[in-house]
Design an enzyme around this catalytic site. Structure first.
Site, PDB file in Angstrom:
ATOM      1  N   LYS A   1      -3.999   6.475  -2.164  1.00  0.00           N
ATOM      2  CA  LYS A   1      -4.978   5.500  -1.663  1.00  0.00           C
ATOM      3  C   LYS A   1      -6.398   5.925  -2.048  1.00  0.00           C
ATOM      4  O   LYS A   1      -7.212   5.098  -2.435  1.00  0.00           O
ATOM      5  CB  LYS A   1      -4.841   5.358  -0.139  1.00  0.00           C
ATOM      6  CG  LYS A   1      -3.511   4.731   0.289  1.00  0.00           C
ATOM      7  CD  LYS A   1      -3.259   4.817   1.793  1.00  0.00           C
ATOM      8  CE  LYS A   1      -1.828   4.362   2.109  1.00  0.00           C
ATOM      9  NZ  LYS A   1      -1.483   4.455   3.539  1.00  0.00           N
TER      10      LYS A   1
ATOM     11  N   GLN B   1      -3.099   6.650   9.339  1.00  0.00           N
ATOM     12  CA  GLN B   1      -1.877   6.943   8.591  1.00  0.00           C
ATOM     13  C   GLN B   1      -0.735   7.246   9.566  1.00  0.00           C
ATOM     14  O   GLN B   1      -0.886   8.075  10.466  1.00  0.00           O
ATOM     15  CB  GLN B   1      -2.125   8.131   7.636  1.00  0.00           C
ATOM     16  CG  GLN B   1      -0.987   8.419   6.687  1.00  0.00           C
ATOM     17  CD  GLN B   1      -0.710   7.281   5.702  1.00  0.00           C
ATOM     18  OE1 GLN B   1      -1.611   6.592   5.258  1.00  0.00           O
ATOM     19  NE2 GLN B   1       0.556   7.087   5.363  1.00  0.00           N
TER      20      GLN B   1
ATOM     21  N   ASP C   1      -4.598  -2.425   7.249  1.00  0.00           N
ATOM     22  CA  ASP C   1      -3.156  -2.230   7.142  1.00  0.00           C
ATOM     23  C   ASP C   1      -2.397  -3.466   7.629  1.00  0.00           C
ATOM     24  O   ASP C   1      -1.193  -3.587   7.398  1.00  0.00           O
ATOM     25  CB  ASP C   1      -2.722  -1.037   8.015  1.00  0.00           C
ATOM     26  CG  ASP C   1      -2.320   0.173   7.191  1.00  0.00           C
ATOM     27  OD1 ASP C   1      -1.883  -0.010   6.044  1.00  0.00           O
ATOM     28  OD2 ASP C   1      -2.445   1.294   7.719  1.00  0.00           O
TER      29      ASP C   1
HETATM   30  N1  GUN Z   1       3.045   5.208   6.657  1.00  0.00           N
HETATM   31  C1  GUN Z   1       3.972   4.717   5.800  1.00  0.00           C
HETATM   32  N2  GUN Z   1       3.526   3.581   5.250  1.00  0.00           N
HETATM   33  C2  GUN Z   1       2.301   3.347   5.769  1.00  0.00           C
HETATM   34  C3  GUN Z   1       1.328   2.323   5.578  1.00  0.00           C
HETATM   35  O1  GUN Z   1       1.497   1.361   4.827  1.00  0.00           O
HETATM   36  N3  GUN Z   1       0.185   2.449   6.289  1.00  0.00           N
HETATM   37  C4  GUN Z   1      -0.026   3.475   7.139  1.00  0.00           C
HETATM   38  N4  GUN Z   1      -1.168   3.504   7.815  1.00  0.00           N
HETATM   39  N5  GUN Z   1       0.844   4.431   7.344  1.00  0.00           N
HETATM   40  C5  GUN Z   1       2.005   4.370   6.657  1.00  0.00           C
END
Ligand code: GUN
Length: 286
Positions: free
Chosen positions: A51, A95, A118
């Site tokens: 990211k 996350q 998200d």
């Molecule tokens: N953990 C696994 N996939 C994701 C996601 O798309 N966003 C976030 N914040 N955590 C995750």
């Protein structure tokens, strides 16, 4: 068989966003995402790295806030409230997974929906549920799946779609997004009695449960479209999805590779949501 090349499509999305970010900066709008990471879960560290790289590619500003495992639910919520109030921040991402002692729904609930890049808050999930026209900040993985299918001009109307996995962040919202595009949708999960009976007649099988070789060639029909959202580490350390790619690719009309399929699309969609959040907060889009 056509490979659904998520890497290529994601790169073109990032290239377009880069130009958009450049234009926004001329208007004094600097798209800015704040990312909260608790602990050092290796998978989370790897996702976050991807990211951050995408932010560097597009010019989106990145701030990472690291906590050790002992942080409390209240401590995280206090930080989120601060970020909600900070006018420079357009996106807030926590996350997942969080450590067991933290109550994740309360943490997600604290995020201001306008900054929920998200797409995890009840408000944004609810909007996505209603209709495609309200998908303002949709969850990134399902939105990335739909964008990839759109790119390859795969029409969803009337298609028999089986989604395997019913998580709040992938399976459930993806099922709704297919339904809102007029597909006939079956959602399978851990308690499904006979998985094959639901996959064998499907035009599209989308699977994201994190189980290597869950879907094998005998479980799908000729010409099936396979969307593999799984991300598993093989014994040799290489990544693989939930489908037996080797055998299924001989039957499929389209298939996503792992890596290089839905993973990069998810990251690209996060960038898209962040740019859209920045635009919406500044009243440039409805
Ligand atoms: N953990 C696994 N996939 C994701 C996601 O798309 N966003 C976030 N914040 N955590 C995750």
């Amino acid at each position: 068989m056509v490979l659904l090349d998520g890497r290529k499509v994601a790169d073109s999305i990032l290239e377009n966003l880069k130009n958009e970010v450049k234009d926004l900066k001329k208007k004094n709008i600097n798209p800015y995402i704040a990312v909260i990471l608790v602990g050092k879960n290796p998978a989370s560290l790897s996702y976050i790295k991807q990211k951050r790289k995408a932010c560097e590619k597009t010019g989106i500003k990145w701030e990472q806030i690291d906590y050790d495992e002992n942080v409390t639910t209240e401590g995280l919520i206090k930080k989120i409230h601060e970020l909600n109030e900070n006018p420079k921040i357009h996106g807030i991402l926590v996350q997942l997974p969080l450590p067991k002692h933290i109550y994740t729904p309360e943490v997600i609930k604290a995020i201001e929906p306008k900054k929920d890049v998200d797409g995890f808050t009840a408000y944004n999930i609810g909007k996505m549920f209603l209709s495609t026209e309200f998908e303002h900040l949709p969850p990134c993985t399902p939105a990335g799946v739909i964008e990839l299918l759109d790119y390859y001009k795969i029409d969803l109307k009337g298609k028999e779609v089986t989604v395997v996995g019913a998580s709040n962040i992938v399976g459930k919202p993806l099922s709704i997004m297919f339904l809102n595009r007029n597909a006939t949708v079956t959602t399978c999960h851990i308690h499904t009695k006979d998985l094959r009976s639901h996959t064998i007649n499907a035009d599209i099988v989308a699977v994201g449960v994190g189980k290597q070789n869950l879907i094998t060639a005998d479980m799908v029909k000729d010409g099936v479209i396979i969307i593999d959202i799984g991300c598993n580490k093989k014994e040799d350390g290489k990544l693989c999805g939930d489908c037996d790619f080797e055998s299924i690719s001989k039957k499929a009309s389209y298939i996503t590779p792992v890596p290089g399929g839905i993973g990069p699309m998810t990251v690209a969609y996060l960038m898209k949501n962040t740019v859209n959040a920045a635009k919406r907060i500044n009243n440039l889009i409805p």
